[in-house]
Design an enzyme around this catalytic site. Sequence first.
Site, PDB file in Angstrom:
ATOM      1  N   SER A 168     -10.348  -1.064   6.450  1.00 19.48           N
ATOM      2  CA  SER A 168      -9.741  -0.810   5.142  1.00 19.48           C
ATOM      3  C   SER A 168      -9.047  -1.970   4.465  1.00 19.48           C
ATOM      4  O   SER A 168      -8.674  -1.859   3.304  1.00 19.48           O
ATOM      5  CB  SER A 168      -8.728   0.322   5.262  1.00 19.48           C
ATOM      6  OG  SER A 168      -9.379   1.535   5.061  1.00 19.48           O
ATOM      7  N   SER A 224      -9.763   1.630   2.436  1.00 14.09           N
ATOM      8  CA  SER A 224      -8.814   2.444   1.727  1.00 14.09           C
ATOM      9  C   SER A 224      -7.720   1.655   0.991  1.00 14.09           C
ATOM     10  O   SER A 224      -7.036   2.224   0.138  1.00 14.09           O
ATOM     11  CB  SER A 224      -8.142   3.418   2.700  1.00 14.09           C
ATOM     12  OG  SER A 224      -7.414   2.726   3.677  1.00 14.09           O
ATOM     13  N   LYS A 240       0.862  -1.179   0.000  1.00 23.51           N
ATOM     14  CA  LYS A 240       0.000   0.000   0.000  1.00 23.51           C
ATOM     15  C   LYS A 240       0.900   1.231   0.000  1.00 23.51           C
ATOM     16  O   LYS A 240       1.973   1.231   0.628  1.00 23.51           O
ATOM     17  CB  LYS A 240      -0.889  -0.027   1.254  1.00 23.51           C
ATOM     18  CG  LYS A 240      -1.925   1.078   1.335  1.00 23.51           C
ATOM     19  CD  LYS A 240      -2.836   0.873   2.548  1.00 23.51           C
ATOM     20  CE  LYS A 240      -3.955   1.868   2.627  1.00 23.51           C
ATOM     21  NZ  LYS A 240      -4.887   1.596   3.745  1.00 23.51           N
TER      22      LYS A 240
HETATM   23  N1  GLN Z   1     -13.539   4.042   5.911  1.00 17.11           N
HETATM   24  C1  GLN Z   1     -12.857   4.348   7.141  1.00 17.11           C
HETATM   25  C2  GLN Z   1     -12.348   5.778   7.091  1.00 17.11           C
HETATM   26  O1  GLN Z   1     -12.649   6.445   6.135  1.00 17.11           O
HETATM   27  C3  GLN Z   1     -11.762   3.370   7.381  1.00 17.11           C
HETATM   28  C4  GLN Z   1     -10.490   3.670   6.727  1.00 17.11           C
HETATM   29  C5  GLN Z   1      -9.384   2.742   7.129  1.00 17.11           C
HETATM   30  O2  GLN Z   1      -9.582   1.670   7.711  1.00 17.11           O
HETATM   31  N2  GLN Z   1      -8.160   3.183   6.859  1.00 17.11           N
HETATM   32  O3  GLN Z   1     -11.708   6.282   7.965  1.00 17.11           O
END
Ligand code: GLN
Length: 474
Positions: free
Chosen positions: A162, A138, A63
Amino acid sequence: MSYQSIMKNISIHDRVFEALKKAHDVQPKLNAMVSFIDPTSQLEALKPKDNTLPLYGIPVVLKDLVNMKDTITTGSSKILANYVSPYDATIVKKLKEAGAIIIGKASCDTFGMGGTNKTAATGPVYNPYDLSRMSGGSSGGSAVLVASGVVPMAIGTDTGDSVRKPAAYSGIVGIKPTYGRISRYGIIPYASSLDHVGFFTNNVLDAALTLEILAGRDDLDMTSSQRPVEKYTEACVGNVSGQRFGIISNVTDAIQNKQTMRQFDDLCQKLKDQGAIITKIHLNDDLMKAMLPTYYVIANAEATANHSNLDSLRFGVQVEGKDNEAIMMASRTEGFGPLLRKRFVIGSYALFTENQEIIFRKAQKVRRLIVEDVQKALSSVDCLIAPASGNGAPLIEDSQIDLLSSEYLVAENYMAFGNFSGYPSMTVPFGFDGILPLGVNLTCRPFEEGRMLNLAQGIEDLTGLKDLICEVKP
Ligand code: GLN
């Protein structure tokens, strides 16, 4: 693609360059990569005698939040578009020591802040099962690169869901172990009390092997655990007999999609037939509905603090200005998209002295209550289980979400309880919503990754949904 199938290609050079070519070929369709890494020096560093290493010559992607020496790490942001990492994250060292070859950085929501992968500076990532749909985020780039058979493993991070959500949308395995199980040293943080390293594979056994490699104490990360790492691959036998599953009925009650529920019920019946004990667990409804707002307060408050170093003075893309303050203001305004700016406002607002008690501290108290509720549930069952989302991946252009519905607040966002608690949590494929994959989420007691992987293996054996690859025609 599994580790086993990729290893059939005798030459590690061929394996790696085929993966790299495929990554390039599918890029116009999936838009999953942010940068490519020339693997030549990594390949040269591997010697034939290394061929017993567990990831010998396995191509992987990171990532775009993970630092690897001398590579661009942008966090899928504009503000770090020119940032070259001066060092390796601990997991990068571990991957290299295990023989893996890193071929690039995968797109994510900017700094991990989002659930759609639509906020990446390089644009959205497309779902290989239907290119008009999102990867989820994400860690969306990582997920679709595994789902489309480019690499057999990709690193993600999970602050709210995410890894687990994009894994569900992509028909693959996504796991985040217990908080502290994998070192976070060298990974751009989002919200430190919630951030976990996670990863994607095509099957449960590969996930177990990967966890054995990545887990362990790291003195460079003071939150990393001293506990010895277990032989997760040995735990992974798929025996569900006598194991107690608790179906989270708040989630199943909130799911509207009958196709999803029919397949989930079938899975539970099959588990029962194998001797598993299945009960329903109803967590506190008010707390479940409070999950997402609580998450936003805590995550954004921590993000505001964590990202204050992105001032463009020491590193990053700098916009001109008459003095440091003007440079900082212009660079941050330019470098962060509207969603991030909104989140920083929410985070800062919660931290204002006059708001701390009623917003930030209150969110922390609610977090504690949620964790206690989950902990209580996991004293009567071995694993909490529910679909990872009610539906397959949403359309990229979808804006028809009722943000106050239980379907959204509970069924689509409950997995953050695994971050509030730090408990191990993973998703495995269990069915399809039309042509779109569906994932089921498992959450277990802290450091019970072995048990969780064994149960996930049991589910994989029952559904037969392993090594699913959705080929994308270039
Ligand atoms: N969708 C969540 C957020 O927008 C989780 C993101 C994540 O786990 N990095 O913060």
